[in-house]
Design a protein around this motif. Sequence first.
Motif, PDB file in Angstrom:
ATOM      1  N   ALA A 150      64.045  12.280  55.973  1.00 25.64           N
ATOM      2  CA  ALA A 150      63.060  12.645  54.947  1.00 25.64           C
ATOM      3  C   ALA A 150      63.738  12.784  53.587  1.00 25.64           C
ATOM      4  O   ALA A 150      63.199  12.340  52.559  1.00 25.64           O
ATOM      5  CB  ALA A 150      62.360  13.949  55.325  1.00 25.64           C
ATOM      6  N   TRP A 151      64.925  13.388  53.571  1.00 24.62           N
ATOM      7  CA  TRP A 151      65.673  13.561  52.313  1.00 24.62           C
ATOM      8  C   TRP A 151      66.053  12.201  51.725  1.00 24.62           C
ATOM      9  O   TRP A 151      65.940  11.989  50.508  1.00 24.62           O
ATOM     10  CB  TRP A 151      66.920  14.394  52.563  1.00 24.62           C
ATOM     11  N   VAL A 152      66.494  11.275  52.571  1.00 24.29           N
ATOM     12  CA  VAL A 152      66.853   9.930  52.108  1.00 24.29           C
ATOM     13  C   VAL A 152      65.639   9.232  51.495  1.00 24.29           C
ATOM     14  O   VAL A 152      65.736   8.600  50.434  1.00 24.29           O
ATOM     15  CB  VAL A 152      67.425   9.095  53.283  1.00 24.29           C
ATOM     16  N   LEU A 153      64.477   9.342  52.145  1.00 14.76           N
ATOM     17  CA  LEU A 153      63.263   8.696  51.635  1.00 14.76           C
ATOM     18  C   LEU A 153      62.869   9.242  50.272  1.00 14.76           C
ATOM     19  O   LEU A 153      62.529   8.482  49.355  1.00 14.76           O
ATOM     20  CB  LEU A 153      62.117   8.878  52.627  1.00 14.76           C
ATOM     21  N   VAL A 154      62.897  10.566  50.126  1.00 22.55           N
ATOM     22  CA  VAL A 154      62.544  11.176  48.837  1.00 22.55           C
ATOM     23  C   VAL A 154      63.547  10.749  47.765  1.00 22.55           C
ATOM     24  O   VAL A 154      63.166  10.378  46.648  1.00 22.55           O
ATOM     25  CB  VAL A 154      62.495  12.713  48.945  1.00 22.55           C
ATOM     26  N   SER A 155      64.824  10.779  48.098  1.00 22.48           N
ATOM     27  CA  SER A 155      65.863  10.409  47.134  1.00 22.48           C
ATOM     28  C   SER A 155      65.705   8.972  46.667  1.00 22.48           C
ATOM     29  O   SER A 155      65.712   8.684  45.463  1.00 22.48           O
ATOM     30  CB  SER A 155      67.261  10.599  47.757  1.00 22.48           C
ATOM     31  N   LEU A 156      65.542   8.050  47.615  1.00 23.23           N
ATOM     32  CA  LEU A 156      65.418   6.635  47.268  1.00 23.23           C
ATOM     33  C   LEU A 156      64.151   6.351  46.469  1.00 23.23           C
ATOM     34  O   LEU A 156      64.163   5.570  45.518  1.00 23.23           O
ATOM     35  CB  LEU A 156      65.435   5.780  48.534  1.00 23.23           C
ATOM     36  N   SER A 157      63.057   7.010  46.837  1.00 22.67           N
ATOM     37  CA  SER A 157      61.802   6.758  46.133  1.00 22.67           C
ATOM     38  C   SER A 157      61.866   7.247  44.691  1.00 22.67           C
ATOM     39  O   SER A 157      61.352   6.586  43.777  1.00 22.67           O
ATOM     40  CB  SER A 157      60.626   7.425  46.863  1.00 22.67           C
ATOM     41  N   LEU A 158      62.517   8.385  44.464  1.00 19.25           N
ATOM     42  CA  LEU A 158      62.662   8.898  43.096  1.00 19.25           C
ATOM     43  C   LEU A 158      63.562   7.984  42.267  1.00 19.25           C
ATOM     44  O   LEU A 158      63.282   7.715  41.094  1.00 19.25           O
ATOM     45  CB  LEU A 158      63.234  10.316  43.119  1.00 19.25           C
ATOM     46  N   ILE A 159      64.639   7.487  42.885  1.00 18.61           N
ATOM     47  CA  ILE A 159      65.544   6.575  42.183  1.00 18.61           C
ATOM     48  C   ILE A 159      64.837   5.276  41.826  1.00 18.61           C
ATOM     49  O   ILE A 159      64.902   4.798  40.689  1.00 18.61           O
ATOM     50  CB  ILE A 159      66.792   6.281  43.047  1.00 18.61           C
ATOM     51  N   ILE A 160      64.137   4.696  42.813  1.00 18.31           N
ATOM     52  CA  ILE A 160      63.407   3.444  42.579  1.00 18.31           C
ATOM     53  C   ILE A 160      62.352   3.629  41.498  1.00 18.31           C
ATOM     54  O   ILE A 160      62.164   2.771  40.628  1.00 18.31           O
ATOM     55  CB  ILE A 160      62.737   2.956  43.879  1.00 18.31           C
ATOM     56  N   ARG A 184      60.070   1.701  37.729  1.00 18.90           N
ATOM     57  CA  ARG A 184      58.738   2.118  37.281  1.00 18.90           C
ATOM     58  C   ARG A 184      57.631   1.464  38.115  1.00 18.90           C
ATOM     59  O   ARG A 184      56.620   1.007  37.590  1.00 18.90           O
ATOM     60  CB  ARG A 184      58.530   1.784  35.799  1.00 18.90           C
ATOM     61  N   VAL A 185      57.856   1.382  39.410  1.00 13.62           N
ATOM     62  CA  VAL A 185      56.801   0.921  40.321  1.00 13.62           C
ATOM     63  C   VAL A 185      56.163   2.182  40.900  1.00 13.62           C
ATOM     64  O   VAL A 185      56.590   2.707  41.918  1.00 13.62           O
ATOM     65  CB  VAL A 185      57.367   0.018  41.439  1.00 13.62           C
ATOM     66  N   ASP A 186      55.127   2.688  40.252  1.00 14.42           N
ATOM     67  CA  ASP A 186      54.583   4.006  40.547  1.00 14.42           C
ATOM     68  C   ASP A 186      54.168   4.194  41.996  1.00 14.42           C
ATOM     69  O   ASP A 186      54.437   5.218  42.613  1.00 14.42           O
ATOM     70  CB  ASP A 186      53.372   4.286  39.639  1.00 14.42           C
ATOM     71  N   PHE A 187      53.491   3.212  42.552  1.00 11.73           N
ATOM     72  CA  PHE A 187      52.918   3.394  43.879  1.00 11.73           C
ATOM     73  C   PHE A 187      53.973   3.354  44.991  1.00 11.73           C
ATOM     74  O   PHE A 187      53.684   3.697  46.133  1.00 11.73           O
ATOM     75  CB  PHE A 187      51.842   2.341  44.135  1.00 11.73           C
ATOM     76  N   THR A 188      55.192   2.917  44.655  1.00 11.01           N
ATOM     77  CA  THR A 188      56.267   2.957  45.643  1.00 11.01           C
ATOM     78  C   THR A 188      56.500   4.377  46.125  1.00 11.01           C
ATOM     79  O   THR A 188      56.692   4.636  47.311  1.00 11.01           O
ATOM     80  CB  THR A 188      57.575   2.404  45.044  1.00 11.01           C
ATOM     81  N   VAL A 189      56.494   5.323  45.176  1.00 11.81           N
ATOM     82  CA  VAL A 189      56.724   6.723  45.511  1.00 11.81           C
ATOM     83  C   VAL A 189      55.632   7.231  46.438  1.00 11.81           C
ATOM     84  O   VAL A 189      55.905   7.923  47.421  1.00 11.81           O
ATOM     85  CB  VAL A 189      56.783   7.582  44.228  1.00 11.81           C
ATOM     86  N   PHE A 190      54.388   6.879  46.156  1.00 13.88           N
ATOM     87  CA  PHE A 190      53.270   7.358  46.967  1.00 13.88           C
ATOM     88  C   PHE A 190      53.390   6.865  48.404  1.00 13.88           C
ATOM     89  O   PHE A 190      53.375   7.657  49.352  1.00 13.88           O
ATOM     90  CB  PHE A 190      51.942   6.891  46.362  1.00 13.88           C
ATOM     91  N   PHE A 191      53.536   5.556  48.591  1.00 13.33           N
ATOM     92  CA  PHE A 191      53.558   5.000  49.937  1.00 13.33           C
ATOM     93  C   PHE A 191      54.809   5.426  50.707  1.00 13.33           C
ATOM     94  O   PHE A 191      54.744   5.706  51.909  1.00 13.33           O
ATOM     95  CB  PHE A 191      53.469   3.473  49.885  1.00 13.33           C
ATOM     96  N   THR A 192      55.958   5.488  50.030  1.00  9.16           N
ATOM     97  CA  THR A 192      57.181   5.906  50.699  1.00  9.16           C
ATOM     98  C   THR A 192      57.083   7.342  51.172  1.00  9.16           C
ATOM     99  O   THR A 192      57.485   7.692  52.279  1.00  9.16           O
ATOM    100  CB  THR A 192      58.393   5.763  49.760  1.00  9.16           C
ATOM    101  N   ASN A 193      56.492   8.184  50.340  1.00  9.08           N
ATOM    102  CA  ASN A 193      56.476   9.600  50.670  1.00  9.08           C
ATOM    103  C   ASN A 193      55.323  10.014  51.569  1.00  9.08           C
ATOM    104  O   ASN A 193      55.317  11.123  52.088  1.00  9.08           O
ATOM    105  CB  ASN A 193      56.487  10.431  49.382  1.00  9.08           C
ATOM    106  N   VAL A 194      54.366   9.125  51.792  1.00  8.73           N
ATOM    107  CA  VAL A 194      53.422   9.364  52.886  1.00  8.73           C
ATOM    108  C   VAL A 194      54.198   9.391  54.193  1.00  8.73           C
ATOM    109  O   VAL A 194      54.020  10.283  55.048  1.00  8.73           O
ATOM    110  CB  VAL A 194      52.334   8.276  52.921  1.00  8.73           C
TER     111      VAL A 194
END
Length: 278
Positions: free
Chosen positions: A78-88, A93-103
């Motif tokens: 879970a920590w890796v997913l949050v970290s990578l999504s914030l970096i990406i 600036r692909v906004d929806f990447t954060v949403f789908f990754t963090n679901v």
Amino acid sequence: MELELLMTRLHEVTVLLYAISMLLYFMDFLNNDQKANKVAFWLLSIVWVLQTIFLFLYVWKTGRFPVLTIFEGLYFYAWVLVSLSLIINRLLRVDFTVFFTNVLGFMVMAIHTFAPVQIESQVLAQRLVSELLLIHITFAILSYGAFTLSFVFSLLYLIQYDLLKRKKWGKRLLRLGDLTKLEHMSYVLAVIGVPLLVVSLILGIQWAYIKVPGVSWLDMKIIGSFILLVGYSVFLYLKIRKQMYGRTLAFLNIGSFMIVLINFFLFGSLSTFHFWNT
């Protein structure tokens, strides 16, 4: 005892903040609400900070990196997913990447927080301590993180393709990113994930050979890991050598990620020696 209770409550608060963040991202996804997007991003950043603090505290308490059991592995994943999504999100600036990754990340975090396996997992972990095993599992989870984001980009590619095909123009279309960029990032993350998985498999086989005499090489976890490697290798081969692109490649990538989930949750429970069967 009071400290453990406090830590438990802080974990629950983290999950709550995570849930609020996902809700705001969902509102942004539906209504293109930039204010909700910004609040969600900062809440997710707070979640990352809290997760990082808990991670360091766990390392300090146990004297090792926490990846040896499913309880620990889920948290690190879970920590890796949050970290990578914030970096990406910051870099591309692909906004929806954060949403789908963090679901996906929220689901993993919720399972970790409310699964009653912590005490048993800690006891088992003490019996499994090995630098070789730690590195093997860490590389495996990092590869899973890369494959998860690769899956998200392929999913966004299919959504964008469908919107373009149906001529659904609008802000959402622009915020998803162009098809070439989404496909390229999906490929890049798969390229990162495969060598990480290869290193993990090499170290894992070496650890099993040394520490688990008479281990069956037909173990479901071992077979599943090699099937996963073959799946992503085929994906990269078709992309690089056959110049395949588009929806077919995206569906193949999504199918490969289904193997990740099966290998992570199902095959681990069927394994005769692997730590995920705890």
